[in-house]
Scaffold this active site. Structure first.
Site, PDB file in Angstrom:
ATOM      1  N   SER A 123     -23.247 -14.754  -9.207  1.00 31.87           N
ATOM      2  CA  SER A 123     -23.135 -16.002  -8.447  1.00 31.87           C
ATOM      3  C   SER A 123     -24.359 -16.877  -8.603  1.00 31.87           C
ATOM      4  O   SER A 123     -24.278 -18.083  -8.428  1.00 31.87           O
ATOM      5  CB  SER A 123     -22.882 -15.745  -6.963  1.00 31.87           C
ATOM      6  OG  SER A 123     -23.470 -14.582  -6.516  1.00 31.87           O
TER       7      SER A 123
ATOM      8  N   HIS B 133     -16.938 -16.772 -12.506  1.00 33.53           N
ATOM      9  CA  HIS B 133     -17.455 -16.675 -11.133  1.00 33.53           C
ATOM     10  C   HIS B 133     -16.334 -16.904 -10.127  1.00 33.53           C
ATOM     11  O   HIS B 133     -15.840 -18.025  -9.977  1.00 33.53           O
ATOM     12  CB  HIS B 133     -18.593 -17.684 -10.940  1.00 33.53           C
ATOM     13  CG  HIS B 133     -19.173 -17.660  -9.572  1.00 33.53           C
ATOM     14  ND1 HIS B 133     -19.555 -18.769  -8.881  1.00 33.53           N
ATOM     15  CD2 HIS B 133     -19.412 -16.605  -8.729  1.00 33.53           C
ATOM     16  CE1 HIS B 133     -20.002 -18.420  -7.692  1.00 33.53           C
ATOM     17  NE2 HIS B 133     -19.924 -17.113  -7.570  1.00 33.53           N
TER      18      HIS B 133
ATOM     19  N   GLU C  98     -14.983 -20.284 -11.644  1.00 34.64           N
ATOM     20  CA  GLU C  98     -15.797 -21.119 -12.524  1.00 34.64           C
ATOM     21  C   GLU C  98     -15.967 -20.379 -13.851  1.00 34.64           C
ATOM     22  O   GLU C  98     -16.408 -19.231 -13.868  1.00 34.64           O
ATOM     23  CB  GLU C  98     -17.174 -21.369 -11.899  1.00 34.64           C
ATOM     24  CG  GLU C  98     -17.134 -22.233 -10.654  1.00 34.64           C
ATOM     25  CD  GLU C  98     -18.478 -22.299  -9.922  1.00 34.64           C
ATOM     26  OE1 GLU C  98     -18.731 -23.302  -9.264  1.00 34.64           O
ATOM     27  OE2 GLU C  98     -19.266 -21.330 -10.002  1.00 34.64           O
TER      28      GLU C  98
ATOM     29  N   ASN D 251     -21.880 -23.172  -5.874  1.00 48.48           N
ATOM     30  CA  ASN D 251     -23.037 -22.616  -5.157  1.00 48.48           C
ATOM     31  C   ASN D 251     -24.239 -23.552  -5.174  1.00 48.48           C
ATOM     32  O   ASN D 251     -25.071 -23.522  -4.265  1.00 48.48           O
ATOM     33  CB  ASN D 251     -23.427 -21.246  -5.719  1.00 48.48           C
ATOM     34  CG  ASN D 251     -22.577 -20.142  -5.110  1.00 48.48           C
ATOM     35  OD1 ASN D 251     -21.839 -20.381  -4.160  1.00 48.48           O
ATOM     36  ND2 ASN D 251     -22.668 -18.943  -5.653  1.00 48.48           N
TER      37      ASN D 251
HETATM   38  N1  3HC Z   1      -8.819  -9.384  -0.219  1.00 45.66           N
HETATM   39  C1  3HC Z   1      -7.491  -9.434  -0.324  1.00 45.66           C
HETATM   40  N2  3HC Z   1      -6.700  -9.933   0.621  1.00 45.66           N
HETATM   41  C2  3HC Z   1      -7.281 -10.387   1.740  1.00 45.66           C
HETATM   42  C3  3HC Z   1      -8.662 -10.359   1.912  1.00 45.66           C
HETATM   43  C4  3HC Z   1      -9.438  -9.838   0.864  1.00 45.66           C
HETATM   44  N3  3HC Z   1     -10.775  -9.772   0.950  1.00 45.66           N
HETATM   45  N4  3HC Z   1      -8.949 -10.863   3.111  1.00 45.66           N
HETATM   46  C5  3HC Z   1      -7.784 -11.192   3.685  1.00 45.66           C
HETATM   47  N5  3HC Z   1      -6.779 -10.895   2.847  1.00 45.66           N
HETATM   48  C6  3HC Z   1      -5.369 -11.071   3.056  1.00 45.66           C
HETATM   49  C7  3HC Z   1      -4.993 -10.375   4.347  1.00 45.66           C
HETATM   50  O1  3HC Z   1      -3.932  -9.475   4.100  1.00 45.66           O
HETATM   51  C8  3HC Z   1      -4.592 -11.501   5.262  1.00 45.66           C
HETATM   52  O2  3HC Z   1      -3.446 -11.287   5.992  1.00 45.66           O
HETATM   53  P1  3HC Z   1      -3.414 -10.353   7.319  1.00 45.66           P
HETATM   54  O3  3HC Z   1      -4.600 -10.745   8.147  1.00 45.66           O
HETATM   55  O4  3HC Z   1      -2.116 -10.708   7.914  1.00 45.66           O
HETATM   56  O5  3HC Z   1      -3.502  -8.939   6.826  1.00 45.66           O
HETATM   57  C9  3HC Z   1      -4.241 -12.630   4.298  1.00 45.66           C
HETATM   58  O6  3HC Z   1      -5.102 -12.463   3.190  1.00 45.66           O
HETATM   59  C10 3HC Z   1      -4.462 -13.981   4.855  1.00 45.66           C
HETATM   60  O7  3HC Z   1      -5.666 -13.974   5.530  1.00 45.66           O
HETATM   61  P2  3HC Z   1      -5.954 -15.005   6.644  1.00 45.66           P
HETATM   62  O8  3HC Z   1      -4.844 -15.074   7.581  1.00 45.66           O
HETATM   63  O9  3HC Z   1      -7.316 -14.735   7.195  1.00 45.66           O
HETATM   64  O10 3HC Z   1      -5.910 -16.348   5.767  1.00 45.66           O
HETATM   65  P3  3HC Z   1      -6.356 -17.756   6.158  1.00 45.66           P
HETATM   66  O11 3HC Z   1      -5.231 -18.649   5.953  1.00 45.66           O
HETATM   67  O12 3HC Z   1      -7.023 -17.743   7.480  1.00 45.66           O
HETATM   68  O13 3HC Z   1      -7.449 -18.079   5.030  1.00 45.66           O
HETATM   69  C11 3HC Z   1      -9.455 -17.910   3.841  1.00 45.66           C
HETATM   70  C12 3HC Z   1      -8.496 -17.209   4.801  1.00 45.66           C
HETATM   71  C13 3HC Z   1      -8.761 -18.244   2.525  1.00 45.66           C
HETATM   72  C14 3HC Z   1     -10.581 -16.920   3.595  1.00 45.66           C
HETATM   73  C15 3HC Z   1      -9.943 -19.239   4.507  1.00 45.66           C
HETATM   74  O14 3HC Z   1     -10.431 -18.980   5.789  1.00 45.66           O
HETATM   75  C16 3HC Z   1     -11.014 -19.903   3.689  1.00 45.66           C
HETATM   76  O15 3HC Z   1     -10.744 -20.619   2.730  1.00 45.66           O
HETATM   77  N6  3HC Z   1     -12.311 -19.664   4.038  1.00 45.66           N
HETATM   78  C17 3HC Z   1     -13.429 -20.174   3.277  1.00 45.66           C
HETATM   79  C18 3HC Z   1     -13.855 -19.108   2.312  1.00 45.66           C
HETATM   80  C19 3HC Z   1     -14.918 -19.591   1.363  1.00 45.66           C
HETATM   81  O16 3HC Z   1     -15.451 -20.678   1.477  1.00 45.66           O
HETATM   82  N7  3HC Z   1     -15.270 -18.745   0.401  1.00 45.66           N
HETATM   83  C20 3HC Z   1     -16.302 -19.025  -0.551  1.00 45.66           C
HETATM   84  C21 3HC Z   1     -17.513 -18.275  -0.168  1.00 45.66           C
HETATM   85  S1  3HC Z   1     -18.849 -18.619  -1.261  1.00 45.66           S
HETATM   86  C22 3HC Z   1     -18.657 -17.511  -2.503  1.00 45.66           C
HETATM   87  O17 3HC Z   1     -17.801 -16.667  -2.504  1.00 45.66           O
HETATM   88  C23 3HC Z   1     -19.615 -17.633  -3.631  1.00 45.66           C
HETATM   89  C24 3HC Z   1     -20.272 -16.329  -3.935  1.00 45.66           C
HETATM   90  O18 3HC Z   1     -21.015 -16.505  -5.114  1.00 45.66           O
HETATM   91  C25 3HC Z   1     -21.206 -15.875  -2.822  1.00 45.66           C
END
Ligand code: 3HC
Length: 284
Positions: A120, A141, A153, A191
């Site tokens: 990342s 990524h 990415e 990022n």
């Molecule tokens: N893996 C697989 N499936 C997953 C999971 C995971 N880690 N986490 C959740 N799920 C599944 C679950 O089964 C869940 O359903 P359930 O709760 O009924 O079992 C289903 O996905 C849907 O989950 P949610 O109901 O929580 O879904 P939402 O509609 O609330 O969306 C989200 C969740 C997509 C995470 C949304 O909240 C979102 O977009 N959040 C922002 C996340 C973000 O910005 N990420 C980027 C972070 S930065 C990064 O990653 C960069 C790195 O370099 C650090």
């Protein structure tokens, strides 16, 4: 480029397991490598759990779930990885172990295999420098949680050849992502923007004397974020975020990239977010 029939995922933590899940759901035979049998099994359970949830919610047939799980084989060595057409690395975010791994992958994999890193915040070019054929090394990524976030990415390092670069892009599309192309600069695209923004959010906690709950509500309701910054940092992992901030600060020397002291203190105290059970919030 040769067709990608088999994929290796090295490192099955939260990101690697998510990437492996995407591959098997897309019908691709996948070899997952962890350092111990126990860690490999833990990742298989995690993937099985999320696929079962999809069945329960009517998003996946039981048969398709079982076939997907059947496409994942686990290994603790690298021999089975040598047969893969694409290897995606998702091990610890440290340059030296990544370089050692890429030197080894470069030695054992076939000449047409594409070698991708999910780093990342490290330089893909520096990772690729460990390989004698750096032209086949590319960044892929993914974002956390990998199965849910549509972006990947595709990062072109200084010496990445067109064939492997486009092969990685096509593979991103094949597993259902919306890939974007970019060059190897600190933080790539998202990022570069998101890490200083999250650091600003954490600094505002102290400056505006707002609670984590209210800050999260603020960004969700005032800026349309799907989850607030404290919830997001807890999800990503406070150690992961601090480490990425440090890596970007080292490269750019921009003060906003540096991790806020509050996050460093949390990391030092073992408050790592969701994975440790406690960060800004508590988790069962
Ligand atoms: N893996 C697989 N499936 C997953 C999971 C995971 N880690 N986490 C959740 N799920 C599944 C679950 O089964 C869940 O359903 P359930 O709760 O009924 O079992 C289903 O996905 C849907 O989950 P949610 O109901 O929580 O879904 P939402 O509609 O609330 O969306 C989200 C969740 C997509 C995470 C949304 O909240 C979102 O977009 N959040 C922002 C996340 C973000 O910005 N990420 C980027 C972070 S930065 C990064 O990653 C960069 C790195 O370099 C650090």
């Amino acid at each position: 480029m040769a067709e990608i029939r088999k994929v290796g995922v090295v490192g099955l933590g939260a990101m690697g397991a998510g990437i492996a899940q995407l591959c098997i759901e897309a019908g691709v035979d996948t070899v997952g490598r962890e350092v111990s049998v126990e860690l490999g099994e833990k990742a298989r359970e995690r993937i099985g759990h999320f696929l079962t949830r999809k069945v329960e919610k009517g998003q996946l047939e039981q048969g398709a779930r079982d076939e997907a799980v059947g496409r994942l084989t686990l290994t603790t060595g690298l021999d089975a990885i040598a047969e893969c057409d694409l290897v995606i690395e998702a091990i610890v975010e440290e340059l030296e172990p990544k370089q050692e791994l890429f030197a080894e992958l470069d030695r054992i994999c076939g000449p047409d295999a594409v070698l991708a890193t999910n780093t990342s915040a490290l330089s893909v070019t520096e990772i690729a420098a460990a390989a004698s054929a750096p032209g086949r090394v590319v960044g892929m990524h993914f974002f956390n949680p990998a199965p849910l976030m549509p972006l990947v990415e595709i990062v072109r390092a200084e010496l990445t050849d067109d064939g492997p670069f486009e092969a990685a892009f096509s593979f991103g599309e094949r597993i259902g992502k919306s890939p974007i192309r970019c060059h190897d600069t600190p933080g790539f695209v998202v990022n570069r923007v998101l890490i200083p923004l999250l650091n600003d959010c954490i600094r505002v906690l102290d400056e505006a004397r707002v609670t984590p709950e209210d800050l999260d509500t603020g960004l969700q309701n005032g800026a349309g974020w799907p989850m607030g910054p404290c919830t997001l940092v807890d999800l990503v992992g406070i150690d992961v975020h601090v480490h990425a901030s440090e890596a970007l600060y080292e490269k750019t020397r921009e003060p906003r990239m540096a991790p806020p002291p509050r996050l460093v203190a949390m990391r030092n105290a073992g408050l790592l977010g969701r994975k440790s059970g406690r960060g800004f919030y508590s988790y069962d």
